[in-house]
Scaffold this motif. Structure first.
Motif, PDB file in Angstrom:
ATOM      1  N   LEU A   1       0.784  -1.095  -0.165  1.00  0.00           N
ATOM      2  CA  LEU A   1      -0.005   0.158   0.186  1.00  0.00           C
ATOM      3  C   LEU A   1       0.850   0.803   0.426  1.00  0.00           C
ATOM      4  O   LEU A   1       1.902   1.686   0.293  1.00  0.00           O
ATOM      5  N   ASP A   2       0.028   2.213  -0.357  1.00  0.00           N
ATOM      6  CA  ASP A   2       0.480   3.866  -0.079  1.00  0.00           C
ATOM      7  C   ASP A   2      -0.081   4.534   0.457  1.00  0.00           C
ATOM      8  O   ASP A   2      -1.389   4.364   0.823  1.00  0.00           O
ATOM      9  N   PRO A   3       0.440   5.668   0.615  1.00  0.00           N
ATOM     10  CA  PRO A   3       0.148   6.758   2.347  1.00  0.00           C
ATOM     11  C   PRO A   3      -1.859   6.796   1.749  1.00  0.00           C
ATOM     12  O   PRO A   3      -2.614   7.054   2.470  1.00  0.00           O
ATOM     13  N   GLU A   4      -1.804   7.099   0.471  1.00  0.00           N
ATOM     14  CA  GLU A   4      -3.550   7.522  -0.281  1.00  0.00           C
ATOM     15  C   GLU A   4      -4.272   6.127   0.395  1.00  0.00           C
ATOM     16  O   GLU A   4      -5.750   6.542   0.429  1.00  0.00           O
ATOM     17  N   HIS A   5      -3.360   4.219  -0.196  1.00  0.00           N
ATOM     18  CA  HIS A   5      -4.810   3.769   0.693  1.00  0.00           C
ATOM     19  C   HIS A   5      -4.883   4.103   1.794  1.00  0.00           C
ATOM     20  O   HIS A   5      -5.770   3.846   1.964  1.00  0.00           O
ATOM     21  N   ILE A   6      -4.289   4.010   2.414  1.00  0.00           N
ATOM     22  CA  ILE A   6      -4.303   3.363   4.324  1.00  0.00           C
ATOM     23  C   ILE A   6      -4.825   4.788   4.696  1.00  0.00           C
ATOM     24  O   ILE A   6      -5.169   4.714   5.664  1.00  0.00           O
ATOM     25  N   ARG A   7      -5.351   6.236   4.191  1.00  0.00           N
ATOM     26  CA  ARG A   7      -6.516   7.120   4.160  1.00  0.00           C
ATOM     27  C   ARG A   7      -7.811   6.643   3.832  1.00  0.00           C
ATOM     28  O   ARG A   7      -8.574   7.097   4.512  1.00  0.00           O
ATOM     29  N   GLN A   8      -8.482   5.713   2.900  1.00  0.00           N
ATOM     30  CA  GLN A   8      -9.690   4.402   2.290  1.00  0.00           C
ATOM     31  C   GLN A   8     -10.086   3.864   3.365  1.00  0.00           C
ATOM     32  O   GLN A   8      -9.026   3.089   3.936  1.00  0.00           O
ATOM     33  N   SER A   9     -11.033   4.060   4.311  1.00  0.00           N
ATOM     34  CA  SER A   9     -11.587   3.097   5.188  1.00  0.00           C
ATOM     35  C   SER A   9     -11.917   1.863   4.846  1.00  0.00           C
ATOM     36  O   SER A   9     -12.069   0.705   6.033  1.00  0.00           O
ATOM     37  N   GLN A  10     -11.952   1.255   3.598  1.00  0.00           N
ATOM     38  CA  GLN A  10     -11.489  -0.158   3.826  1.00  0.00           C
ATOM     39  C   GLN A  10     -10.058  -0.399   3.627  1.00  0.00           C
ATOM     40  O   GLN A  10     -10.097  -1.922   4.076  1.00  0.00           O
ATOM     41  N   PHE A  11      -9.198  -0.306   3.543  1.00  0.00           N
ATOM     42  CA  PHE A  11      -8.468  -0.146   4.053  1.00  0.00           C
ATOM     43  C   PHE A  11      -8.058  -0.162   5.840  1.00  0.00           C
ATOM     44  O   PHE A  11      -7.162  -1.267   6.064  1.00  0.00           O
ATOM     45  N   PHE A  12      -8.408   0.673   6.249  1.00  0.00           N
ATOM     46  CA  PHE A  12      -7.829   1.446   6.906  1.00  0.00           C
ATOM     47  C   PHE A  12      -8.103   0.295   8.877  1.00  0.00           C
ATOM     48  O   PHE A  12      -8.120  -0.296   9.294  1.00  0.00           O
ATOM     49  N   ARG A  13      -9.697   0.070   7.807  1.00  0.00           N
ATOM     50  CA  ARG A  13     -10.417  -0.751   9.253  1.00  0.00           C
ATOM     51  C   ARG A  13      -9.987  -2.311   9.004  1.00  0.00           C
ATOM     52  O   ARG A  13      -9.781  -3.212   9.988  1.00  0.00           O
ATOM     53  N   LEU A  14      -9.415  -2.743   7.681  1.00  0.00           N
ATOM     54  CA  LEU A  14      -8.329  -3.850   7.528  1.00  0.00           C
ATOM     55  C   LEU A  14      -7.058  -4.373   8.331  1.00  0.00           C
ATOM     56  O   LEU A  14      -6.902  -4.871   9.118  1.00  0.00           O
ATOM     57  N   ILE A  15      -7.099  -2.418   8.291  1.00  0.00           N
ATOM     58  CA  ILE A  15      -5.509  -2.713   9.349  1.00  0.00           C
ATOM     59  C   ILE A  15      -5.688  -3.184  10.622  1.00  0.00           C
ATOM     60  O   ILE A  15      -4.665  -3.559  11.498  1.00  0.00           O
ATOM     61  N   ALA A  16      -6.726  -1.927  11.123  1.00  0.00           N
ATOM     62  CA  ALA A  16      -7.293  -1.965  12.405  1.00  0.00           C
ATOM     63  C   ALA A  16      -7.483  -3.354  13.399  1.00  0.00           C
ATOM     64  O   ALA A  16      -6.803  -3.953  13.986  1.00  0.00           O
ATOM     65  N   ARG A  17      -8.493  -4.156  11.433  1.00  0.00           N
ATOM     66  CA  ARG A  17      -8.715  -5.640  12.173  1.00  0.00           C
ATOM     67  C   ARG A  17      -6.935  -6.554  12.272  1.00  0.00           C
ATOM     68  O   ARG A  17      -7.119  -7.430  13.446  1.00  0.00           O
ATOM     69  N   GLN A  18      -7.001  -6.385  11.355  1.00  0.00           N
ATOM     70  CA  GLN A  18      -4.867  -7.519  11.482  1.00  0.00           C
ATOM     71  C   GLN A  18      -4.023  -7.119  12.527  1.00  0.00           C
ATOM     72  O   GLN A  18      -3.342  -7.990  13.542  1.00  0.00           O
ATOM     73  N   LEU A  19      -4.056  -5.630  13.145  1.00  0.00           N
ATOM     74  CA  LEU A  19      -3.276  -5.496  14.538  1.00  0.00           C
ATOM     75  C   LEU A  19      -3.802  -5.863  15.533  1.00  0.00           C
ATOM     76  O   LEU A  19      -3.089  -6.804  16.331  1.00  0.00           O
ATOM     77  N   ALA A  20      -5.628  -5.886  15.935  1.00  0.00           N
ATOM     78  CA  ALA A  20      -6.263  -6.775  16.755  1.00  0.00           C
ATOM     79  C   ALA A  20      -5.994  -7.990  16.875  1.00  0.00           C
ATOM     80  O   ALA A  20      -5.763  -8.826  17.610  1.00  0.00           O
ATOM     81  N   LYS A  21      -5.800  -8.302  16.134  1.00  0.00           N
ATOM     82  CA  LYS A  21      -5.204 -10.000  15.968  1.00  0.00           C
ATOM     83  C   LYS A  21      -3.879 -10.448  17.118  1.00  0.00           C
ATOM     84  O   LYS A  21      -3.176 -10.881  17.315  1.00  0.00           O
ATOM     85  N   TYR A  22      -2.117  -9.621  16.192  1.00  0.00           N
ATOM     86  CA  TYR A  22      -1.505  -9.331  16.101  1.00  0.00           C
ATOM     87  C   TYR A  22      -1.678  -9.099  18.322  1.00  0.00           C
ATOM     88  O   TYR A  22      -0.576  -9.984  19.097  1.00  0.00           O
ATOM     89  N   HIS A  23      -2.179  -7.863  18.641  1.00  0.00           N
ATOM     90  CA  HIS A  23      -2.538  -7.414  20.100  1.00  0.00           C
ATOM     91  C   HIS A  23      -3.346  -8.860  20.890  1.00  0.00           C
ATOM     92  O   HIS A  23      -3.055  -8.455  22.158  1.00  0.00           O
ATOM     93  N   ALA A  24      -3.689  -9.770  20.294  1.00  0.00           N
ATOM     94  CA  ALA A  24      -5.119 -10.547  21.079  1.00  0.00           C
ATOM     95  C   ALA A  24      -3.414 -11.962  21.046  1.00  0.00           C
ATOM     96  O   ALA A  24      -4.370 -12.646  22.127  1.00  0.00           O
ATOM     97  N   ILE A  25      -2.718 -11.587  20.438  1.00  0.00           N
ATOM     98  CA  ILE A  25      -2.151 -12.817  20.530  1.00  0.00           C
ATOM     99  C   ILE A  25      -0.770 -13.104  22.168  1.00  0.00           C
ATOM    100  O   ILE A  25      -0.591 -12.246  22.907  1.00  0.00           O
ATOM    101  N   HIS A  26      -0.828 -14.267  22.656  1.00  0.00           N
ATOM    102  CA  HIS A  26      -0.221 -14.493  24.327  1.00  0.00           C
ATOM    103  C   HIS A  26       0.637 -15.290  23.727  1.00  0.00           C
ATOM    104  O   HIS A  26       1.103 -16.675  23.578  1.00  0.00           O
ATOM    105  N   ALA A  27       1.741 -14.157  24.195  1.00  0.00           N
ATOM    106  CA  ALA A  27       3.008 -14.578  23.468  1.00  0.00           C
ATOM    107  C   ALA A  27       4.147 -15.177  24.825  1.00  0.00           C
ATOM    108  O   ALA A  27       5.128 -14.477  25.060  1.00  0.00           O
ATOM    109  N   HIS A  28       3.816 -15.188  25.796  1.00  0.00           N
ATOM    110  CA  HIS A  28       4.193 -15.368  27.483  1.00  0.00           C
ATOM    111  C   HIS A  28       5.019 -16.257  27.866  1.00  0.00           C
ATOM    112  O   HIS A  28       5.266 -16.778  29.074  1.00  0.00           O
ATOM    113  N   ASN A  29       4.286 -17.242  27.300  1.00  0.00           N
ATOM    114  CA  ASN A  29       4.100 -18.627  28.027  1.00  0.00           C
ATOM    115  C   ASN A  29       3.263 -18.453  29.809  1.00  0.00           C
ATOM    116  O   ASN A  29       4.175 -18.989  31.159  1.00  0.00           O
TER     117      ASN A  29
END
Length: 249
Positions: A124-152
């Protein structure tokens, strides 16, 4: 409390190959890797595509034929990047994220880099991530990262100040090139000023109660890959800086 990433039991092992890939002659070294990873490929038919968006590393893909679905990405570590990137942690991050379908498959590491799966899609380019169709997908993917328990089972502890301290230890105080040194003195705050600002941040922000979670930490536009074939989905590339700061960072 833990500030490191724990790889869960049962995660696929990653082989370390005793191969060094020369930046000036990357085809020779890459073919040694491909011989192990894709033994059915004929060396004479292997094509290579250079990707030029990287800042610190060299990245290119190896494939055969016209289709690139089975491309193997070869990343050569940048000069002295080991001073600020923990390569062992990078491999752990890759394995953990791969187990949660948040990263491509890591095929192997070698003496000065690693090989991993090519992700179909468009960077993606900067103009893409300003669009709701992309920043919503980015937010969902980041939420997956943040939900991972990686500390045993341990309570995670932010490693932000440790990493920032490491970066500060690498800041030069001057340059031999006169013109470059003048620009450095004119445009970059002094080390003392930066240290003072970091001290203020540490004092002001450490106790805000923001959760400590697994984060990508390198969300440049070109590290966000969008695939619109079939189900529209998005992947985050470059796991080398993944770590456990506060989620607000």
């Amino acid at each position: 409390m833990a500030d490191y990433i724990h790889v869960p039991a049962g995660a696929p092992a990653v082989h370390k190959l005793d191969v060094t890939v020369d930046e000036q002659d990357f085809r020779t070294g890459s073919l040694k890797l491909i011989k192990r990873l894709r033994p059915h490929w004929k060396p004479s038919e292997v094509k290579m595509k250079m990707f030029t968006d990287g800042i610190t590393n060299k990245l290119f893909g190896c494939y055969v034929g016209e289709a690139m679905e089975d491309m193997v990405l070869v990343r050569i570590y940048g000069h002295k990047t080991e001073l600020f990137v923990d390569r062992d942690n990078e491999v752990k991050s890759f394995r953990v994220l791969q187990a949660h379908k948040c990263a491509p498959r890591l095929y192997c590491t070698f003496n000065n880099g690693l090989c991993y799966e090519f992700m179909q899609g468009t960077a993606l380019d900067p103009e893409h991530i300003r669009q709701s169709q992309f920043f919503r997908l980015i937010a969902r993917q980041l939420a997956k990262y943040h939900a991972i328990h990686a500390h045993n089972g341990w309570v995670p502890k932010s490693n932000l100040w440790l990493k920032m301290g490491k970066y500060f230890s690498l800041i030069p105080t001057e340059f031999e090139d006169t013109a470059l040194n003048l620009r450095f003195e004119r445009e970059v705050p002094s080390s003392r000023k930066l240290q003072e600002e970091m001290g203020w941040m540490k004092e002001s922000l450490s106790d805000l109660g923001s959760p400590v979670v697994l984060c990508h930490n390198d969300l440049l536009c070109k590290n966000i890959i969008f695939n619109e074939n079939g189900t529209r989905h998005l992947n985050l590339d470059r796991q080398e800086k993944a770590g456990v700061p506060w989620v607000s960072w």
